[in-house]
Every structure is written in C-alpha cells, then in structure tokens.
Design an enzyme around this catalytic site. Sequence first.
Site, mmCIF file in Angstrom:
data_model
loop_
_atom_site.group_PDB
_atom_site.id
_atom_site.type_symbol
_atom_site.label_atom_id
_atom_site.label_comp_id
_atom_site.label_asym_id
_atom_site.label_seq_id
_atom_site.Cartn_x
_atom_site.Cartn_y
_atom_site.Cartn_z
ATOM 1 N N THR B 36 0.847 -1.199 0.000
ATOM 2 C CA THR B 36 0.000 0.000 0.000
ATOM 3 C C THR B 36 0.878 1.243 0.000
ATOM 4 O O THR B 36 1.918 1.278 0.653
ATOM 5 C CB THR B 36 -0.998 -0.004 1.179
ATOM 6 O OG1 THR B 36 -1.992 0.980 0.945
ATOM 7 C CG2 THR B 36 -0.339 0.272 2.529
ATOM 8 N N CYS B 42 -3.330 8.132 7.461
ATOM 9 C CA CYS B 42 -3.947 6.804 7.377
ATOM 10 C C CYS B 42 -2.988 5.767 7.992
ATOM 11 O O CYS B 42 -1.791 6.020 8.111
ATOM 12 C CB CYS B 42 -4.174 6.405 5.921
ATOM 13 S SG CYS B 42 -5.227 7.510 4.992
ATOM 14 N N HIS B 59 -5.857 -0.628 4.740
ATOM 15 C CA HIS B 59 -5.415 0.770 4.709
ATOM 16 C C HIS B 59 -6.635 1.602 5.121
ATOM 17 O O HIS B 59 -7.533 1.819 4.323
ATOM 18 C CB HIS B 59 -4.950 1.113 3.291
ATOM 19 C CG HIS B 59 -4.445 2.513 3.101
ATOM 20 N ND1 HIS B 59 -3.424 2.801 2.229
ATOM 21 C CD2 HIS B 59 -4.810 3.699 3.629
ATOM 22 C CE1 HIS B 59 -3.189 4.106 2.237
ATOM 23 N NE2 HIS B 59 -4.034 4.680 3.071
#
Lengths: 290, 175
Positions: B36, B42, B59
């Site tokens: 990711t 995040c 995520h």
Amino acid sequence: MADVSEILSLKKLPSMPEAMARAVPLLLDPDLNWRSLEEVVKRDEALTTAVLRVANSARFGAPGRQFDLRAAMTRLGRDEVRRCVLSQQVSGIAGGENAAFGLQRGALWRSALGGAIAAEHLAGVHGMRDRAGLAFLCGLLRDIGKLALNVRYGDAYLSAVAGHARDGVSFTDAERSALGFDHAEVGAALARKWKLPEQVARAIEAHHAPPPPGPGHDRLLDVVHAADTVCRWAGLGVGVDGMEYPLVQHVRESLGLDRRAAESQIGMVWDRLREIEDGPAQAETRGAAA
Amino acid sequence: MTSLRAQLERPVGPPRVVVGIADLGLSADPESLLITYALGSCIGVTIYDPVARVGGMLHFMLPQSSLSPERAKSAPLMFADTGVPLLFTRAYEMGARKERMLVCAAGGAEILADEGHFKIGSRNRTMLRKLFWKNNVLLAAEDTGGSHSRTMALRLSDGLVTVRNKSEERVLWPT
C-alpha cells in the site's frame, strides 16, 4: 541550478489541453453561453464521450439513453458540465506517474480531483457559492507545478531537495532552500503561461501559504489551502512530501475547521471521489489509477 | 509451454496486490506481495499467519465509524473500528488463526504544526491500540507518527514486512 523560467521553457512541458483553454472562460462566465460551450465540447471526441457517459450514468438516472450532446448537457446542468469538462481535460495531463514526488500512476490526478471537490464544497458552505466553480478549477490545478518539476527532474527531485529537509520544516521551505523556488511557484508560473485567470495562478501560488487577512487576502485562497490539507488527510497525493505542510492558523479559524469538521470533509471527498470513479465516465481514469 | 512473449512481458518480482485507500487485500499465494502506498495520517495494518501462510493488509483513514454510521455501512474499510474486524474475519475465512497472527502497523502521521488541533494520525493510532488491547492482539512491530509518508509491504512467502519512507526502506518485521 535551474530557475523557474528555464523550467517553463522545457519542450516536454505539458501544454494546456486545447478544449480546456477554450472552455475555461465560458465555464467561469456567470452568463454561460451554452451554444459556444457545446461547440467546444463537440470538437473534442473524448470530451464529448465523457459528457454523454456522465449524462447516461446511474447518477443522472433519467429514463432513456441520451445521444444528443445539447440534451445531455442540459440534463447535467451547469455545475456538472463544468466538473465533467474540467476534470476530463486535466485527467489527460495529470494521470501519469510522477516520479519527482513519488506518486504512482493516477495518484496526482486523484489528488487533483479530490482537491477540486473539497474546494468547491468549502466555497459553497462558506458563502462563496458564486465562486464555487472557480474554487473547483483552482483545487484541480493547484499541483500542476509538480508536473513541470517531474519533467525537469524526474526521480532526481527528491535527492535535490532531501538535503534541505528537516523535522518541522515544510516541504516548500525545503524546496526553496534547495532550488530557490517551490512547486507552488512553478505551478503559478505555468498557469500564467497557459493564460489562465490570474485568480487561478494566485490560488496555485498560495495553496500552501495563503496570505493572512489584510492586503492580498482572498477567501478563495483559504479554501484552496484547506482543500489541499483535506486531501492529504484523505491520503490523496501523499508522496515524498508526505504531510510536511502546515494548515495555516487563520484558515483553520476562519473556516471553523475542527476535528469533526475535518473528518466530515475527508469522508465527503472520499464519497464523491468514489461516486465519480464508480460512474462510467471515469472508467479509463480508474484504470490508470489502479 | 510459456510463450516467449509471455516470458518477456512477465513482471519482474512477485505479483503485487495493491491495496488502495479505505481498502483491504488478502492472499494465500506465497508468491505474492501486498503493498500500500501513500500512508500519511492513514494507517496500514498487516496480518500474517506463518502456518496457514495467509496474509492481509488494511489501509484505513479514520478512527471511528460513529462519525457517519451511514458511511460506515457503505465503506466500512474507511474506519479503524469497522475495517480492522473485517480484515481479521476475512483472514479467518481463509484459514488463518488469531493466536498465530503476526500484526504490524505503519502510518498515522500528522500534518506539520498540528499542535493538537486535529491529531488525525494519532487518533488513528490510539483507536488501533484500543481495538487490539480489547481483543488481546499484540502488535509485533510498528512504524508510526512523524510527518512523512510511508509505503508498506507484506511478503507472503515469509511474512517479511517492509516500510519505505522517502527513499529509505527498512524491515519492520522480523524485528
């Protein structure tokens, strides 16, 4: 060391799409000339397809498929036509990978669209409905400087700036220390080269540091700055520059951005982005982003 | 037999499963890599069962779904408190077991000069720790905080977790 004028003279620099150059003045005119806009759209096959696709998407679920451009534009209405035309045009120049800022293919484009959505929304809720279209355009183009820097430096950009990065120092400060300019300045110069309205160039220039209330202050710049931060929180356009930009205090205060408002904005941008990407009009772009 | 063209076009390295924002990926293919990008505030969470060789990655963007229950229904992977249980449940469905799970986390950065006004990254970290504490899950390793972006990857062949920050890559697990 390069300077901004040298960067602007690069042959491989992206040029403003022709349809966009013609559409922007029309779309920002309060008395939109639909006939002229239709002529602009009609001349660009991809743009025509995009408008027809959006008009025939589930989101505008009127009965019957629409193949007539004028009728499709009428179905969409002024705001949606503006969003569709501008975003389709910018997707063509911002959809690729940006090695300079460590952004995967499609990431800069999604960030541009996210910023446009956030800026338009913030303008609407903060008493600038009449400038919401302009805010959308500014949000969309705020990072075009990154396109130019990618052409000039490619993946050598980070190493050029890295030596000047320090904890607590913004990425734009590091860029200026290393190169004498930052991506916002380059973006504004590119917007002027493209002969975009001066308000757009100013918003790009100030998207990380809008001037405080007083001479030179313009709430449009505040809105575009806040929209950029919302995108970063939403993980859009987070590249080698990470989260290394502050949200300016006067913007936080004047827009009443607290924790809850910020999180709502993040969710709203994400919902809208998904809505657009899940629609047929952006199918090609979604492919690019994957 | 594989054609010459197919051999030439075969991507170098293991097949990648790219996990987007507010998204999760799972795999039981030992050849694959879950990855990711663009972790800012995040957080990326990886889980790996070394016996079942099942791995997963989430995520997520925000700490709590109570912000918008409606949105939590349509996009549960956006939030820690709805996304993390989904990650584990899906991995169990593929044969993973909680007691064998190796869990890592990365991300949770803040914008510069946040000064406690938003703390979105740190609230994400707090919510994750709270969830793990309540459910007796131990974090094997984490790389969180700061203001920089991170790219996180989980290699399914051996559970190796790496985090790349700008141009530097480091192994997060094994520690």
